[in-house]
Design a protein around this motif. Structure first.
Motif, PDB file in Angstrom:
ATOM      1  N   TYR B  89       0.750  -4.382 -24.271  1.00 37.31           N
ATOM      2  CA  TYR B  89       0.880  -5.830 -24.083  1.00 37.31           C
ATOM      3  C   TYR B  89      -0.348  -6.605 -24.565  1.00 37.31           C
ATOM      4  N   ASP B  95       4.271  -4.808 -27.701  1.00 36.63           N
ATOM      5  CA  ASP B  95       5.714  -5.001 -27.509  1.00 36.63           C
ATOM      6  C   ASP B  95       5.992  -6.474 -27.194  1.00 36.63           C
ATOM      7  N   LEU B  96       5.110  -7.025 -26.391  1.00 31.35           N
ATOM      8  CA  LEU B  96       5.191  -8.439 -26.027  1.00 31.35           C
ATOM      9  C   LEU B  96       3.746  -8.842 -25.814  1.00 31.35           C
ATOM     10  N   ALA B 247       8.332 -11.643 -17.359  1.00 31.21           N
ATOM     11  CA  ALA B 247       8.373 -11.183 -18.745  1.00 31.21           C
ATOM     12  C   ALA B 247       8.363  -9.664 -18.820  1.00 31.21           C
ATOM     13  N   ILE B 248       7.618  -9.027 -17.915  1.00 31.00           N
ATOM     14  CA  ILE B 248       7.425  -7.579 -17.996  1.00 31.00           C
ATOM     15  C   ILE B 248       8.346  -6.832 -17.043  1.00 31.00           C
TER      16      ILE B 248
END
Lengths: 133, 431
Positions: B89, B95-96, B247-248
């Motif tokens: 992250y 990934d994001l 988000a995660i």
């Protein structure tokens, strides 16, 4: 009569749901004889999720599938059937609370269109994505 | 400061913490919104994120590579591979992308590993001189999660550890690990559970490592946003955490073990375990609320009945901790406070120098700041749960608002016991 997937595909307010179900490989399951009761969030419901949530889920298919199977209940339950219950177990395994006292509510979502009959079950359209817990 | 709008539909709450509940209902945090609080919590997030960057890497290293090594002398000696390991992250390959910084280990951490508080010397000497990151703290958090296990949060992780499927996966890895080692294989045959329990513990190493892999970039990014002048108040900082949690939320939690060139999936990603349910919520319950009584403050004497019989009644987490004796014997959080001391931002050092005993009691002062900051993190968790399971704060339906109120009140009930520090953090006299 069309099955659950065919109804969702034909209706343009379920485009996110259809994409998600396809990505998670659940199309075959929802086309099987079932029967299933599906609480189907609209595109507007998915849009309420904070940014990033969908991105992460689409990258991780088993996790996405788990959230989606929480929206499915084995068996065919109409609004009238569900109104006698306080909760019902989802395919995911966690219970979904039902409240029919004022409106037809499942968890923190309100059903905006109930009892859409399909060949292999029934669909209730909801205004929120529901989450376990 | 951020302006909060109060709901006018419900009558005022009659709860002992009514003020805090009204603030939560207006979209605020349990921590009052003052510029001083904001400065403190962001500063300490930064100081926490650097050792955390080491913790998550080492936890994964132990879970994946050290595995069942019976003589784990070098488990805190991170190989370069794990220092370079890209955080999922942060950085370009994320990934994001949460933190705009780099994905490999933080530069301040690398500098500390090299020089410590003394000077450049081989890692072993830094270790023996205790000039190092207190990795035992991370292990203590892991053990709290392992021991409280089953009944926390809404996760399915702990239950999975007792399934035949898990046992079969672990068995394969245990046999592969001890291949060509007849004494250990014989021991495994005699006492299979001895090793199985170890593997379960290692699965929790992995779980916590994957949890912190997310929190480190979140805290780094918050520090950067603050430096850029991006947060207007405590609620902004809390909302950043709420958005991060969502988000995660769906990130997979798994346990992979590497033996030679082979990867053994003890807990495969395909089980569908998620960061929110299987790591974050159990972590908050185990570490923020429960943990275990400090050896230096409670008697474990069974006749004295100081320690509760039921695990659900444990209240020794950071939200209840008495931070004043930090630095004395029998107070485990000292380990973390000492780790954070090395990485304080300059504005926080300057701030501590002006208060209490200045430099001398900085460990206690930063401990109390840390407690404030964890009340803010817990507020984010409470708001995230409310968002996920209940209703928006501006919902026009009074019945929905009443359910939100009920939820907030139930959460605040946990802070009614005298040990809770919620009342203390409401004023700036507590430092």
């Amino acid at each position: 009569m069309p099955n659950i997937v065919e109804i969702a595909v034909a209706n343009d307010q379920f485009s996110t749901l259809v994409t998600a179900v396809t990505a998670a490989g659940l199309v075959d399951v929802l086309q099987s004889p079932g029967p299933f009761t599906v609480f189907a969030p609209t595109d507007a419901a998915f849009a309420k999720l904070p940014p990033g949530t969908i991105t992460t889920l689409v990258q991780n298919i088993p996790q996405l599938a788990r959230i989606l199977t929480y929206h499915v209940v084995p068996g065919k339950f109409t609004q009238a059937d569900l109104s006698h219950l306080s909760s019902i177990d989802s395919v995911e395994g966690s219970p979904i609370t039902i409240d029919c006292t004022e409106a037809f509510e499942v968890k923190n979502a309100t059903v905006i269109m109930a009892d859409i009959e399909a060949d292999n079950g029934i669909i209730h359209v909801i205004d929120n994505v529901i989450l376990m817990g | 400061m951020t302006t909060l709008t109060k709901n006018t539909i419900l009558p005022p709450s009659t709860h002992a913490f009514a003020d805090v509940i009204h603030r939560l209902e207006a979209g605020g945090s349990m921590l009052p919104d003052t510029p001083e609080n904001l400065m403190q919590i962001i500063g300490i997030y930064k100081a926490y994120a650097v050792p955390m960057d080491f913790y998550w890497r080492d936890l994964l290293y132990i879970a994946e590579r050290v595995f069942l090594n019976p003589l784990r002398f070098f488990k805190y000696f991170l190989p370069q591979e794990y220092l370079d390991f890209p955080n999922h992250y942060a950085g370009e390959t994320a990934d994001l992308r949460i933190w705009r910084g780099e994905a490999s280990a933080h530069p301040e951490l690398l500098e500390f590993i090299e020089k410590g508080n003394t000077t450049k010397m081989p890692k072993l000497f830094h270790h023996l001189w205790h000039d190092r990151i207190n990795m035992e703290f991370a292990e203590a958090c892991m053990q709290a999660m392992l021991w409280h296990g089953r009944d926390m949060g809404m996760g399915k992780f702990d239950a999975y550890l007792d399934t035949e499927e898990y046992k079969a996966n672990a068995d394969k890895a245990i046999r592969a690990y001890f291949k060509g080692n007849p004494p250990m294989l014989a021991l495994y045959k005699l006492f299979p559970d001895l090793f199985l329990e170890q593997v379960k513990e290692l699965s929790y190493y992995s779980n916590l490592g994957l949890f912190w892999e997310v929190m480190a970039p979140v805290f780094f990014e918050m520090s950067d946003i603050y430096d850029e002048g991006g947060f207007k108040g405590v609620p902004d900082a809390m909302n950043f955490l709420v958005n991060g949690i969502f988000a995660i939320a769906g990130r997979p939690i798994y346990h992979h073990v590497y033996i030679g060139d082979e990867c053994f999936e003890i807990i495969p990603k395909s089980k569908g375990f998620t960061w929110l349910y299987e790591a974050a919520l159990p972590y908050v319950e185990a570490v923020f609320y429960r943990t275990a009584p400090f050896r230096g403050t409670k008697s474990y004497n069974a006749q004295a009945k100081q320690v509760p019989e039921e695990q659900k009644d444990f209240h020794y987490g950071i939200l209840y901790a008495d931070v004043f004796p930090v630095g004395t014997a029998g107070i485990p959080p000292t380990l973390l406070m000492d780790d954070m001391l090395h990485f304080l931002p300059p504005y926080l050092i300057e701030y501590y120098q002006k208060h209490c005993r200045g430099e001398d009691d900085m460990l206690v002062q930063l401990g109390i700041t840390f407690q404030r900051s964890m009340y803010n993190v817990t507020s984010a968790v409470i708001q995230a749960l409310r968002t996920a399971l209940l209703y928006p704060l501006d919902d026009p339906n009074p019945r929905h608002l009443a359910k939100n109120r009920q939820f907030f009140e139930a959460q605040m009930d946990r802070f009614l016991r005298p040990e809770a520090r919620l009342k203390d953090i409401q004023t700036d006299r507590y430092r």
